[in-house]
Scaffold this active site. Structure first.
Site, PDB file in Angstrom:
ATOM      1  N   VAL A  11       0.904  -6.055 -12.375  1.00  0.00           N
ATOM      2  CA  VAL A  11       1.686  -7.112 -11.739  1.00  0.00           C
ATOM      3  C   VAL A  11       2.992  -7.319 -12.498  1.00  0.00           C
ATOM      4  CG1 VAL A  11       1.713  -9.600 -11.245  1.00  0.00           C
ATOM      5  CG2 VAL A  11      -0.325  -8.243 -10.730  1.00  0.00           C
ATOM      6  N   THR A 125      -5.070 -17.633 -11.362  1.00  0.00           N
ATOM      7  CA  THR A 125      -5.726 -18.675 -12.171  1.00  0.00           C
ATOM      8  C   THR A 125      -6.396 -19.693 -11.261  1.00  0.00           C
ATOM      9  OG1 THR A 125      -3.600 -19.856 -12.257  1.00  0.00           O
ATOM     10  CG2 THR A 125      -4.192 -18.506 -14.166  1.00  0.00           C
ATOM     11  N   GLU A 153       0.688 -13.695  -6.862  1.00  0.00           N
ATOM     12  CA  GLU A 153       1.167 -12.385  -6.434  1.00  0.00           C
ATOM     13  C   GLU A 153       0.120 -11.763  -5.519  1.00  0.00           C
ATOM     14  OE1 GLU A 153       4.123 -10.682  -7.025  1.00  0.00           O
ATOM     15  OE2 GLU A 153       3.061  -9.587  -5.460  1.00  0.00           O
ATOM     16  N   LEU A 155       0.357  -8.435  -4.315  1.00  0.00           N
ATOM     17  CA  LEU A 155       0.522  -6.985  -4.185  1.00  0.00           C
ATOM     18  C   LEU A 155      -0.794  -6.232  -4.396  1.00  0.00           C
ATOM     19  CD1 LEU A 155       0.521  -5.649  -7.266  1.00  0.00           C
ATOM     20  CD2 LEU A 155       2.826  -6.545  -7.277  1.00  0.00           C
ATOM     21  N   PHE A 250      -8.406  -4.215   7.570  1.00  0.00           N
ATOM     22  CA  PHE A 250      -9.270  -4.528   6.424  1.00  0.00           C
ATOM     23  C   PHE A 250     -10.745  -4.611   6.808  1.00  0.00           C
ATOM     24  CE2 PHE A 250      -9.340  -6.031   2.015  1.00  0.00           C
ATOM     25  CZ  PHE A 250      -8.230  -5.354   1.550  1.00  0.00           C
ATOM     26  N   GLY A 254     -17.346   1.092   3.579  1.00  0.00           N
ATOM     27  CA  GLY A 254     -17.369   2.063   2.494  1.00  0.00           C
ATOM     28  C   GLY A 254     -18.476   1.756   1.512  1.00  0.00           C
ATOM     29  N   GLY A 258     -13.878  -2.595  -5.060  1.00  0.00           N
ATOM     30  CA  GLY A 258     -13.756  -2.567  -6.513  1.00  0.00           C
ATOM     31  C   GLY A 258     -12.392  -3.098  -6.905  1.00  0.00           C
ATOM     32  N   CYS A 261      -9.258  -7.154  -8.953  1.00  0.00           N
ATOM     33  CA  CYS A 261      -9.115  -8.510  -8.383  1.00  0.00           C
ATOM     34  C   CYS A 261     -10.351  -9.018  -7.653  1.00  0.00           C
ATOM     35  CB  CYS A 261      -7.918  -8.549  -7.451  1.00  0.00           C
ATOM     36  SG  CYS A 261      -6.379  -8.248  -8.311  1.00  0.00           S
TER      37      CYS A 261
HETATM   38  C1  UDX Z   1      -6.269  -6.832  -3.733  1.00  0.00           C
HETATM   39  C2  UDX Z   1      -5.535  -7.636  -2.650  1.00  0.00           C
HETATM   40  O1  UDX Z   1      -5.475  -6.855  -1.450  1.00  0.00           O
HETATM   41  C3  UDX Z   1      -4.162  -8.046  -3.119  1.00  0.00           C
HETATM   42  O2  UDX Z   1      -3.532  -8.850  -2.127  1.00  0.00           O
HETATM   43  C4  UDX Z   1      -4.302  -8.817  -4.417  1.00  0.00           C
HETATM   44  O3  UDX Z   1      -3.030  -9.154  -4.918  1.00  0.00           O
HETATM   45  C5  UDX Z   1      -5.064  -8.003  -5.452  1.00  0.00           C
HETATM   46  O4  UDX Z   1      -6.318  -7.586  -4.919  1.00  0.00           O
HETATM   47  P1  UDX Z   1      -6.197  -4.317  -4.614  1.00  0.00           P
HETATM   48  O5  UDX Z   1      -7.431  -4.686  -5.377  1.00  0.00           O
HETATM   49  O6  UDX Z   1      -5.099  -3.635  -5.329  1.00  0.00           O
HETATM   50  O7  UDX Z   1      -5.545  -5.625  -3.944  1.00  0.00           O
HETATM   51  O8  UDX Z   1      -6.620  -3.339  -3.420  1.00  0.00           O
HETATM   52  P2  UDX Z   1      -7.132  -3.498  -1.919  1.00  0.00           P
HETATM   53  O9  UDX Z   1      -6.391  -2.534  -1.091  1.00  0.00           O
HETATM   54  O10 UDX Z   1      -7.144  -4.886  -1.459  1.00  0.00           O
HETATM   55  O11 UDX Z   1      -8.632  -2.953  -2.034  1.00  0.00           O
HETATM   56  C6  UDX Z   1      -9.609  -3.612  -2.809  1.00  0.00           C
HETATM   57  C7  UDX Z   1     -10.952  -2.937  -2.643  1.00  0.00           C
HETATM   58  O12 UDX Z   1     -11.443  -3.132  -1.320  1.00  0.00           O
HETATM   59  C8  UDX Z   1     -10.903  -1.411  -2.837  1.00  0.00           C
HETATM   60  O13 UDX Z   1     -12.059  -1.001  -3.530  1.00  0.00           O
HETATM   61  C9  UDX Z   1     -10.904  -0.863  -1.434  1.00  0.00           C
HETATM   62  O14 UDX Z   1     -11.463   0.432  -1.349  1.00  0.00           O
HETATM   63  C10 UDX Z   1     -11.776  -1.883  -0.730  1.00  0.00           C
HETATM   64  N1  UDX Z   1     -11.514  -1.960   0.707  1.00  0.00           N
HETATM   65  C11 UDX Z   1     -10.292  -2.382   1.157  1.00  0.00           C
HETATM   66  C12 UDX Z   1     -12.507  -1.625   1.620  1.00  0.00           C
HETATM   67  O15 UDX Z   1     -13.634  -1.256   1.233  1.00  0.00           O
HETATM   68  N2  UDX Z   1     -12.252  -1.745   2.952  1.00  0.00           N
HETATM   69  C13 UDX Z   1     -11.040  -2.169   3.422  1.00  0.00           C
HETATM   70  O16 UDX Z   1     -10.901  -2.253   4.657  1.00  0.00           O
HETATM   71  C14 UDX Z   1     -10.033  -2.494   2.504  1.00  0.00           C
END
Ligand code: UDX
Length: 432
Positions: A11, A125, A153, A155, A250, A254, A258, A261
């Site tokens: 970040v 937080t 954030e 992202l 979304f 799967g 993981g 976050c």
């Molecule tokens: C996430 C949030 O999307 C983001 O807004 C926040 O700031 C941080 O946490 P990130 O962890 O980087 O981002 O990835 P993300 O694309 O959200 O995927 C998180 C997990 O969910 C991954 O393991 C991904 O494989 C899984 N996932 C995501 C799924 O299993 N199915 C989906 O449809 C989307």
């Protein structure tokens, strides 16, 4: 404006680059001297598409610098962004030790400064942290009534730069007008901009992440049932997604979510709720569902191969998602461990995350060439949907494997094409 970003993780670094691109004089402060010198010489310490190039641009036009000297960095700076980690502590509760250190160091650094300064907490937080924890520490250490805001954030890793350059919204939580100069920093962004209290802004972030995590857990539960009924989950998503109250995004089934976050944020929100006497059954169910979901890989293997003892399994994809080398909470680890516990051998591959995975599982056999992982395998598991896995030569796979079972956890391959190549396709969310 002159901006300080504390913490050169995902970040912090992305935020620093994007502020610099916006024309702000940006200084990223990082306590790890090795990371500082690597960044000063223009090296991004992790894999994130586009970040290396963007960093080099910012360094060469001198809009972005790196240091471990916080006191020097804050001189004449108008704002500081705390971007340190908020890991999971005991019982799932948030661990604020890095936040505390950053706030105290920042307060001390600001003690001899006279110019107006705002502190913004970008780290995730729990509600109340900015106002009741960070603000008192900063004010006590600095001896000044410095405004402390929350600026969550949103992202995603793998598309961090794009997300930070084109946010779908910017949220700033502030409890006094003094923090409103933060909006000047974001004047170059064209998206909805929302001002809330600090606690509301903090809650926005937790609710967003928890909703998305629950959505994935729901998708996985439904997809498991669809698989059992030989119904294609991706078609169901197409069908439900036209309802704009639902939308098709979304919902990808799967082996579970993981990353740095979702798992910790859902656990922290659940721990907060329970501590306050508010039941959080839904959040706990999502976490339970997510812990069980990787084991679907093992039951699909057992259904296809019988006893796994002595079998050779190619495990493709170690990163928690594609386009990153991050393995935090990757579903590859419980799958890898379960394969070993069944007396089988996993031969692993990942285009970017071999090194990071080795730090989690030093005993893992990881090969550089994906076909070397597949050669001689009784079954192949696809854990991460790297684009290159969707382009694998299925005839070559069929020729090189000893067995014929493909367990596709991320809808990466086409079931009909697998069948044509003589491979048995078993997936999550996509019936063969
Ligand atoms: C996430 C949030 O999307 C983001 O807004 C926040 O700031 C941080 O946490 P990130 O962890 O980087 O981002 O990835 P993300 O694309 O959200 O995927 C998180 C997990 O969910 C991954 O393991 C991904 O494989 C899984 N996932 C995501 C799924 O299993 N199915 C989906 O449809 C989307």
């Amino acid at each position: 404006m002159r901006v300080v970003v504390i913490g050169a993780g995902f970040v912090g670094l992305t935020t620093g680059v994007v502020f610099a691109e916006q024309g702000h004089e940006t200084i990223v402060v990082e306590s790890d001297p090795t990371r500082v010198s690597s960044l000063q010489s223009g090296l991004v310490p992790f894999h994130e598409p586009g970040l290396q190039h963007a960093l080099n641009e910012c360094i060469s036009n001198k809009s972005l610098t790196f240091t471990s000297d916080l006191a020097g960095a804050v001189v004449d700076a108008e704002a500081s962004f705390i971007c340190v980690g908020t890991p999971q502590g005991p019982n799932g509760a948030i661990d604020l030790r890095f936040i505390e250190r950053a706030a105290a160091n920042l307060g001390n650094a600001l003690r001899n400064q006279k110019n107006p300064h705002v502190v913004a907490v970008k780290s995730t937080t729990i509600p109340g942290t900015a106002a009741d924890y960070v603000a008192p520490i900063v004010r006590e250490a600095s001896g000044r009534p410095i405004p402390v805001a929350s600026n969550p954030e949103f992202l995603r890793e793998g598309s961090a730069l794009h997300d930070a350059r084109h946010p779908d919204r910017i949220v700033i939580g502030m409890d006094d007008e003094g923090a409103s100069m933060l909006w000047d920093l974001y004047s170059g962004f064209d998206c909805p901009k929302m001002t809330f209290s600090t606690t509301t802004a903090e809650m926005v972030k937790y609710v967003a992440n928890s909703f998305l995590a629950v959505k994935i857990a729901f998708a996985n539960e439904m997809a498991n049932l669809c698989d059992d009924l030989r119904i294609d989950w991706t078609s169901v998503v197409e069908g439900i997604g036209q309802d704009e109250r639902i939308n098709p995004h979304f919902f990808q089934a799967g082996f579970g979510f993981g990353g740095s976050c979702f798992p910790k944020d859902v656990a922290a929100l659940s721990a907060l709720a329970e501590a306050r006497g508010c039941p959080s059954g839904l959040l706990k169910a999502a976490l339970g569902n997510n812990a069980a979901q990787p084991l679907r890989a093992i039951s699909l293997l057992e259904t296809g191969l019988g006893n796994l003892e002595g079998k050779r399994i190619a495990l493709l994809g170690l990163a928690f998602k594609a386009e990153t080398d991050d393995v935090r909470e990757t579903r590859a680890l419980p799958i890898f461990e379960a394969i070993a516990n069944q007396g089988a051998l996993a031969i692993c591959h990942d285009p970017k995350a071999a090194e990071t995975f080795r730090s989690l599982a030093p005993q893992a056999t990881i090969v550089d060439d994906v076909y070397a992982a597949i050669a001689g395998a009784d079954a192949v598991i696809i854990q991460t949907n790297w684009p290159e896995y969707s382009r694998l030569d299925l005839d070559l796979i069929a020729a090189q494997m000893v067995g014929d079972l493909i367990v596709d956890g991320r809808q990466t391959l086409d079931p009909a094409a697998c069948a044509k190549a003589g491979l048995r396709y078993r997936g999550i969310g996509r019936s063969a």
